[in-house]
Each structure stands twice: as C-alpha cells, then as structure tokens.
Write a protein that holds these residues in place. Structure first.
Motif, mmCIF file in Angstrom:
data_model
loop_
_atom_site.group_PDB
_atom_site.id
_atom_site.type_symbol
_atom_site.label_atom_id
_atom_site.label_comp_id
_atom_site.label_asym_id
_atom_site.label_seq_id
_atom_site.Cartn_x
_atom_site.Cartn_y
_atom_site.Cartn_z
ATOM 1 N N ILE A 149 -10.906 7.801 -10.840
ATOM 2 C CA ILE A 149 -10.903 6.432 -11.358
ATOM 3 C C ILE A 149 -10.513 5.524 -10.204
ATOM 4 C CG2 ILE A 149 -9.704 4.771 -12.834
ATOM 5 C CD1 ILE A 149 -9.387 6.891 -14.916
ATOM 6 N N SER A 150 -11.210 4.397 -10.064
ATOM 7 C CA SER A 150 -10.784 3.392 -9.091
ATOM 8 C C SER A 150 -10.710 2.047 -9.794
ATOM 9 C CB SER A 150 -11.751 3.322 -7.907
ATOM 10 O OG SER A 150 -12.966 2.730 -8.303
ATOM 11 N N THR A 206 -4.326 18.652 -9.921
ATOM 12 C CA THR A 206 -3.669 17.915 -8.845
ATOM 13 C C THR A 206 -4.140 16.477 -8.900
ATOM 14 O OG1 THR A 206 -3.560 19.875 -7.436
ATOM 15 C CG2 THR A 206 -3.342 17.734 -6.363
ATOM 16 N N VAL A 207 -3.182 15.556 -8.903
ATOM 17 C CA VAL A 207 -3.492 14.130 -8.968
ATOM 18 C C VAL A 207 -3.073 13.492 -7.649
ATOM 19 C CG1 VAL A 207 -3.091 11.965 -10.185
ATOM 20 C CG2 VAL A 207 -3.124 14.130 -11.461
ATOM 21 N N ASP A 208 -4.048 12.993 -6.902
ATOM 22 C CA ASP A 208 -3.792 12.258 -5.666
ATOM 23 C C ASP A 208 -4.090 10.786 -5.912
ATOM 24 O OD1 ASP A 208 -3.293 14.510 -3.732
ATOM 25 O OD2 ASP A 208 -5.327 15.046 -4.366
ATOM 26 N N SER A 240 0.840 -1.187 0.000
ATOM 27 C CA SER A 240 0.000 0.000 0.000
ATOM 28 C C SER A 240 0.877 1.241 0.000
ATOM 29 C CB SER A 240 -0.926 0.014 1.222
ATOM 30 O OG SER A 240 -0.180 0.066 2.422
ATOM 31 N N GLY A 241 0.266 2.357 -0.349
ATOM 32 C CA GLY A 241 0.996 3.623 -0.351
ATOM 33 C C GLY A 241 0.132 4.701 -0.972
ATOM 34 N N ASN A 242 0.700 5.894 -1.091
ATOM 35 C CA ASN A 242 -0.036 6.996 -1.681
ATOM 36 C C ASN A 242 0.944 8.045 -2.173
ATOM 37 O OD1 ASN A 242 0.256 9.220 0.556
ATOM 38 N ND2 ASN A 242 -0.348 7.365 1.641
ATOM 39 N N GLY A 243 0.442 8.972 -2.953
ATOM 40 C CA GLY A 243 1.286 10.032 -3.469
ATOM 41 C C GLY A 243 0.445 11.134 -4.082
ATOM 42 N N ASP A 274 -7.581 10.396 -7.863
ATOM 43 C CA ASP A 274 -8.463 11.560 -7.831
ATOM 44 C C ASP A 274 -7.780 12.716 -8.550
ATOM 45 O OD1 ASP A 274 -10.806 10.851 -5.924
ATOM 46 O OD2 ASP A 274 -9.028 10.169 -4.853
ATOM 47 N N LEU A 275 -8.464 13.282 -9.528
ATOM 48 C CA LEU A 275 -7.956 14.436 -10.262
ATOM 49 C C LEU A 275 -8.813 15.650 -9.892
ATOM 50 C CD1 LEU A 275 -6.814 14.720 -13.914
ATOM 51 C CD2 LEU A 275 -8.637 16.229 -13.120
ATOM 52 N N THR A 276 -8.142 16.729 -9.511
ATOM 53 C CA THR A 276 -8.847 17.938 -9.095
ATOM 54 C C THR A 276 -8.264 19.146 -9.826
ATOM 55 O OG1 THR A 276 -9.180 17.000 -6.883
ATOM 56 C CG2 THR A 276 -9.550 19.363 -7.132
#
Length: 431
Positions: A241-242, A264-266, A151-154, A181-183
C-alpha cells in the motif's frame, strides 16, 4: 517550522511552549488566511484585537469543514461557545467578542484531556473583515511536537492465523508519502480502514479497492494505491500500500490470513518515493485501476471533443462548434473527491455531504477558476452511455458545449448499491 504568521516551533525551542504576536490586515468583505495550527500543538490560545469589526474563522484543514464561521459554522453564535471536535476542545468567544468590543475575539484549542494534550488534527485560521482594518494577533501555546525530520523507516513481523483478521497497526494523520510492503510465504492480504467511520478502503470483497491488480483512489485527499490481492503477480502474500502526500485522517491497517503464516511488514515515510517502494506507480485519472483509468480518460476526451466539434441544440439553445478541451489533473481530483463522497455517504447531489458546491471543491483541489460547470450521473456503465445521457439533457449538454471552459476532469467510482456506477465531470477555465 513557521505557519504563515504563526511559529510554533522556533529554533532551539525543543518542543516547549512559547508565544508570539503579529499584525494582520484585511479589507472590507475579504477573507484572509492567517495561518495553520498544525497537529501536535497543546494549549493553544489566540487573541485577536482590532478597533474595527473583524471576525475569526476556523476550518478543519483535511476536510474544509467550517468549525468557527458565521453563519455556517458548527460554532456560529454571538456569545461564548465550545465543542469537542474529534477529541479536540475548541472554544470561541463568539462573534460579539470577549466583551470589550467587536473585533476583540479569542479561540482556544486543546486536546480533550487537558492543556498538555496535543491536538490530533490540523486547523486553518482565517479572518473576515466586516470593515477594513488591521488586527493584532497574540498567541501562545504550552508545547509542540517539533520533530521535523519528515522521514524514516521501520520493520516488524506479524503472525497471521488462518481465517483471522489481525490489526497490524495504526497510521496517524500528517504522515508524508507512506509506503508499506507486506511479505509472506503464505497467502496473506492487506486491508486498510478509515479509523473514524470504519469504512473499508482496501479489502476483498467489500472495499473501495478490492480487485486483483494495481488500483488507486483519491480518498479524503489521499492518493491511496494498492497492489491488488494478487500482489506482485508471482505469488500471493507479497502486497503493498502506498499513500502519496500527507495522510488527512487516522487509518487502521489489518491483514487477513487465507493461510496461517508469518508476515514481514516494511514501512517508510517522507521523501519522494513513488507508490509501492520501487514500483513507480502512476497517478490515477479516473476509474478503478491504472489500465481502466487510462481507458476511461481517453474515451472521455474522444467523446467530449467529438461532441464539441459540431454544433448542436441543447434543449432550446443552439451551441456552435467550439474548441477542444484538455484534461486537467486538479479537476480530476475535484471530480473524484465528489464521486467518492456520494458513494461513501449514500447521496446523489451537486451539493457535497459537507454542504459545499463544485466551485469550493475545485478551489480545494488547487485550481484557480474563473468559471466552472459540473455534471453528475449514476447507473451508467460506460463513457458512451453516460455521455449520451448528458447530451440529451439541456443543462448537462450546455456544460459540455460551453465555449468558455478550457479544461475537464472526470471520475467514475463503482459502488455496491442499486446504481453501481457514479460519475462526476468537472469543467473549468483558469483565472
């Protein structure tokens, strides 16, 4: 990280090479799964030794394609042969073995650039017993990606120019439960493509998913959900998108700018998050969007159980009224996989593009069946119209009225071609 008899990441290995051995028993005419060769292993060599005739088989985990298999594999001969398979060099001794006798075979798998290059796909090794007996399996490898954090995130920012398509990033295989998630304060749309064949999975107007609201699909074993181009419904430029489960192939994410702006892409992966971060999401049940999916499912169950509630002639055979069926998600997954296969590869048949039948697809979806049936159709817009067609056909009608099946799943996929709508209906009874 153990894979059946294989253990490519033993404790304290630090991703270095190693070796191991174990025994595998097999009965006459039996196929036994020996274990998984995961993505990220370099320089794999596996030697199978037996005093009886036992053959190695090798499958692509993501697609089920038979790579080593007599008589239907890509490699199927008696002598040494090899193939560059999706940038992985696979070598096999052939079913006549290494020259020391039947039952003594080997396979070698490396990245196409050499022994130190990790593989980019996962494989399943099996054995087939032409005689009953046991085999010694001796294996070695040069190195392994042993990061099992899972797991992780960025987060990063991407500048999007008006009317331009920008590659945001590449999504590799075997990423678990990915959320993106794109914002943006401008109208920017997410796009998603199959890196191997360029197929537009998410894109307006020509993607498999191309609508304005939340929709989802089973694509090559991945449940992909998209917010739709209207995003969160408050303002354009906020989309997600998931991908539930593990990615089965490499994907490319892009963005299209209806207006110039900064996005911003999370992103995060692993764990058990639902689709779209905190959006929850629902599992698809047929159709092209969550509301439509549930409607089609309910219409189908009403129609099929109404048909089964009264006796009818299917051609020259009379079927008495029988018990209602219940919806099964695994059968739905098998139905959706085949429907999407027909749309993606432009064919119409019960035999898949990979040569497999419905029984294989049902088993691949995780349903252990004792009997099954499959109906397909194209060119019908509604459940009512397609059910009318199936009930007017003796064989299709017989599948619907079969008193020995207990579960059903159905999927519809809309295509941009002459037929427009493709349908697959799968029936089965568990073991």
């Amino acid at each position: 990280m153990a894979y059946a008899g294989f253990e490519f990441c033993p404790e304290n290995s630090n991703g270095e090479g190693g070796n191991g051995t174990f025994q595998q028993s097999v009965q006459l005419a039996e196929i036994i799964e020996v274990g998984e060769l995961p993505t990220g292993i370099s320089g794999v060599e596996i030697n199978l030794s037996s005093i009886v005739d036992i053959d190695i088989q090798l499958y692509d985990k993501a697609t089920g394609e038979k790579i080593i298999h007599w008589p239907n594999g890509i490699l199927a001969g008696g002598g040494y042969q090899s193939i560059d398979y999706h940038d992985n060099l696979i070598e096999w001794s052939g079913f006549n073995g290494d020259g020391s006798g039947l039952g003594n075979e080997y396979i070698k798998i490396t990245g196409s650039d050499g022994l130190s290059t990790p593989t980019n796909r996962s494989f399943i090794m099996k054995v087939f017993g032409y005689e009953s007996g046991s085999a010694d399996v001796v294996y070695s490898w040069n190195g392994a990606n042993c990061d099992v954090s899972g797991s992780g995130n960025g987060s990063f920012q991407q500048q999007i120019v008006q009317n331009a398509i920008v590659v945001v990033g590449e999504i590799p295989e075997d990423v678990i439960n990915l959320n993106i998630d794109l914002t943006s304060d401008q109208d920017v749309d997410i796009q998603l493509f199959d890196a191997e064949n360029g197929r537009a999975i998410v894109a307006w107007p020509n993607g498999i998913l191309s609508g304005d609201k939340t929709q989802s699909i089973n694509y090559q074993g991945m449940i992909i959900e998209w917010s739709g181009y209207n995003g969160n419904g408050v303002q354009p430029g906020i989309e997600y998108i998931s991908i539930s489960g593990a990615t089965t192939k490499k994907l490319i994410m892009k963005a299209f700018g209806y207006r110039s702006g900064l996005a911003t892409v999370d992103y995060s992966w692993g764990g058990d998050n639902g689709p779209g971060g905190n959006t929850g999401g629902t599992e698809p049940t047929g159709g092209t969007g969550s509301a439509a999916e549930e409607t089609i499912k309910n219409q189908l169950m009403d129609a099929i159980n109404a048909a089964r509630s009264q006796g009818r002639n299917c051609g020259s055979i009379f079927y008495a009224a029988t018990t209602p069926l219940t919806w099964n998600t695994k059968l739905y997954q098998a139905a959706l996989a085949h429907t999407q296969d027909m749309v993606n590869n432009n064919f119409f048949s019960h035999t898949g593009f990979d040569g497999q039948n419905a029984g294989f697809r049902i088993s691949t979806a995780g349903y252990a069946w004792s009997t099954y049936g499959e109906n397909i159709a194209a060119g019908y817009e509604t459940v009512q119209s397609v059910m009318t067609q199936w009930l007017s056909s003796p064989l299709h009608c017989g599948n619907i009225m079969n008193p020995y099946v207990t579960n059903v799943g159905l999927a519809k996929v809309v295509a941009n071609d002459l037929y427009g709508e493709y349908w697959t209906q799968v029936f089965a009874r568990p073991q």
